[in-house]
Design a protein around this motif. Structure first.
Motif, short mmCIF file in Angstrom:
data_model
loop_
_atom_site.label_atom_id
_atom_site.label_comp_id
_atom_site.label_asym_id
_atom_site.label_seq_id
_atom_site.Cartn_x
_atom_site.Cartn_y
_atom_site.Cartn_z
N GLU A 126 7.45 -19.01 -4.29
CA GLU A 126 7.47 -17.69 -3.67
C GLU A 126 7.25 -17.80 -2.16
O GLU A 126 7.93 -17.14 -1.37
CB GLU A 126 6.37 -16.80 -4.27
N GLU B 90 7.81 0.00 -1.95
CA GLU B 90 6.57 -0.33 -2.67
C GLU B 90 6.80 -1.40 -3.72
O GLU B 90 5.94 -2.27 -3.92
CB GLU B 90 5.99 0.92 -3.32
N GLY C 179 9.11 -3.74 -3.63
CA GLY C 179 9.58 -5.01 -3.09
C GLY C 179 10.96 -5.02 -2.46
O GLY C 179 11.51 -6.10 -2.19
N TYR D 245 10.38 -7.64 7.61
CA TYR D 245 9.01 -8.13 7.78
C TYR D 245 8.58 -8.10 9.24
O TYR D 245 7.38 -7.97 9.54
CB TYR D 245 8.89 -9.56 7.24
N PRO E 31 2.37 -1.36 3.42
CA PRO E 31 2.17 -2.82 3.32
C PRO E 31 3.36 -3.46 2.61
O PRO E 31 3.76 -3.02 1.53
CB PRO E 31 0.89 -2.95 2.51
N GLN F 271 5.43 -6.09 0.47
CA GLN F 271 5.17 -7.03 -0.62
C GLN F 271 6.45 -7.30 -1.39
O GLN F 271 7.40 -6.51 -1.34
CB GLN F 271 4.09 -6.48 -1.57
N THR F 272 6.48 -8.41 -2.08
CA THR F 272 7.61 -8.75 -2.94
C THR F 272 7.40 -8.12 -4.32
O THR F 272 6.32 -7.62 -4.64
CB THR F 272 7.74 -10.27 -3.11
N TRP F 273 8.43 -8.16 -5.14
CA TRP F 273 8.35 -7.67 -6.51
C TRP F 273 7.26 -8.40 -7.29
O TRP F 273 6.48 -7.78 -8.01
CB TRP F 273 9.70 -7.84 -7.18
N GLN G 242 4.57 -9.89 -6.09
CA GLN G 242 3.24 -9.45 -5.59
C GLN G 242 2.90 -8.07 -6.12
O GLN G 242 1.74 -7.80 -6.48
CB GLN G 242 3.25 -9.47 -4.07
N TYR G 243 3.88 -7.20 -6.17
CA TYR G 243 3.66 -5.86 -6.73
C TYR G 243 3.21 -5.96 -8.19
O TYR G 243 2.26 -5.29 -8.60
CB TYR G 243 4.94 -5.04 -6.63
N SER H 102 -0.36 -6.92 -8.69
CA SER H 102 -1.35 -5.93 -8.26
C SER H 102 -1.37 -4.67 -9.12
O SER H 102 -2.15 -3.74 -8.85
CB SER H 102 -1.09 -5.55 -6.78
#
Length: 295
Positions: free
Chosen positions: A55, A225, A227, A266, A284, A286-288, A290-291, A294
C-alpha cells in the motif's frame, strides 16, 4: 561343546554386523538433517527478510513523481528503499536513486522490470502490482498489505473493476441513494476530453443531472471519504457537461494520467492540466483500504 561355541560365534557376528549397520545409519542421519532445514529454521529465515508494505509503495508511486521537491511520502521510506535496492540489484536503477523516494526515475526502472517479465500496457506503466512486486522481492523481502483491482464487471453499461464497485457501493450507503455512471473505466480513446484518465481502471464519471449544488458537493465528499480523488466538473473547465470525476486512489490498474491526478489530489491540486488549486470539499485523504480499517 563345539556346537555351543559355534552358536556363540554366530551370535557375536550377528551383533557385530547389527552394530556396524546401526553406526552407518546414525552417522548418515546428521548429514541428512543438516541438508534439510527444519520448518522452524525456514520460518525464521522468512521472518528475517524485511517487510515491504505494498500500500505504501503504490501510494508513493502516485504522489512522489508529482512533487516539486523530494519530500518523502509518510510511512513509505523503508518499503520504497527495499524495492529500489531490488531494482538496483537487477541493474535497472542507479545507486544514487536508491533513496526512498519513488520519483519518475524509479517509475521508469520499475516499468523496465515489468517489461522484463513480459508485461505490456497497463501492467507495464511503472505502477507496482502485487505479482511483479512479489517476483522482484524473492529472497529479498516479504510483501504485506497486498492490494489489487479485482475482476472486471459491468455497471450501468460501463466496465469497472471490483474494487471500484465496492467503493461506489459504500459511497452510496453513506449518501442513501444510488449513483449512476456516465463513463466507466478501461475505455482507451473512448472520450478524448478525458485525456487518457479513463484508459485504465479505477476511474469513473458520475451523472449529476438534477442534483442541486449542495447534493453535488455531498456526492464528491462521500466519494472522497471512501478513497476517491473526486471533483465536480463543469463546462467552464473543459469540453464536457456537468459531472463528478472520480479516480480510485491506489487502484493498481490506473492509467498514467489517472495516477497523476491522484498524486495531484494529495498535493492539493484540482487534477486538471492547469494545475489549479483543489476546488472540492477538503477532508482527510485516505485510500479505500485505510477507510475499511477505520470503519
Amino acid at each position: 561343546m563345539a556346537l555351543a561355541i559355534k552358536t556363540r560365534n554366530t551370535a557375536t557376528r550377528l551383533l557385530t554386523a547389527a552394530a556396524v549397520l546401526s553406526g552407518l545409519v546414525l552417522s548418515a542421519a546428521p548429514a541428512h538433517a543438516a541438508a534439510t532445514p527444519s520448518h522452524t529454521e525456514a520460518s525464521a529465515s522468512a521472518a528475517a527478510l524485511p517487510a515491504v508494505d505494498m500500500e505504501a509503495v503504490v501510494l508513493a508511486a502516485q504522489i512522489d513523481p508529482r512533487r516539486a521537491d523530494h519530500t518523502l511520502t509518510p510511512g513509505a521510506h523503508d518499503s520504497v528503499m527495499a524495492v529500489e535496492q531490488a531494482l538496483e540489484a537487477r541493474h535497472l536503477l542507479d545507486a544514487r536513486w536508491v533513496n526512498g523516494y519513488f520519483g519518475t526515475t524509479a517509475i521508469g526502472a520499475y516499468a523496465a522490470f515489468q517489461r522484463s517479465l513480459g508485461y505490456t500496457g497497463l501492467a507495464a506503466n511503472g505502477l507496482p502490482g502485487a505479482s511483479s512486486l512479489a517476483t522482484l522481492g524473492q529472497g529479498r523481502y516479504t510483501l504485506i498489505h497486498q492490494i489489487g483491482p479485482g475482476a472486471r464487471l459491468q455497471r450501468d453499461g460501463y466496465t469497472i473493476d471490483t474494487r471500484t464497485q465496492q467503493m461506489l457501493t459504500e459511497a452510496e450507503r453513506l449518501l442513501g441513494f444510488h449513483l449512476t455512471l456516465s463513463q466507466g473505466s478501461y475505455n482507451p480513446g473512448g472520450d478524448p476530453t478525458s485525456a487518457g484518465t479513463h484508459d485504465g481502471g479505477g476511474v469513473v464519471d458520475v451523472n449529476i443531472d438534477g442534483m442541486s449544488s449542495t447534493t453535488r458537493t455531498a456526492v464528491a465528499r462521500a466519494l472522497r471519504e471512501v478513497g476517491f480523488a473526486a471533483w465536480v466538473r463543469n463546462p467552464s473547465q473543459g469540453d464536457w457537461p456537468w459531472h463528478i470525476h472520480a479516480a480510485a486512489i491506489s487502484d493498481t490498474d490506473l492509467s498514467t494520467q489517472a495516477q497523476n491526478q491522484t498524486g495531484d489530489y494529495y498535493l492539493g491540486f484540482n487534477g486538471l492540466a492547469n494545475h489549479g488549486a483543489d476546488d472540492g470539499p477538503r477532508i482527510p485523504i485516505q485510500t479505500w483500504e485505510q477507510y475499511q480499517r477505520s470503519h
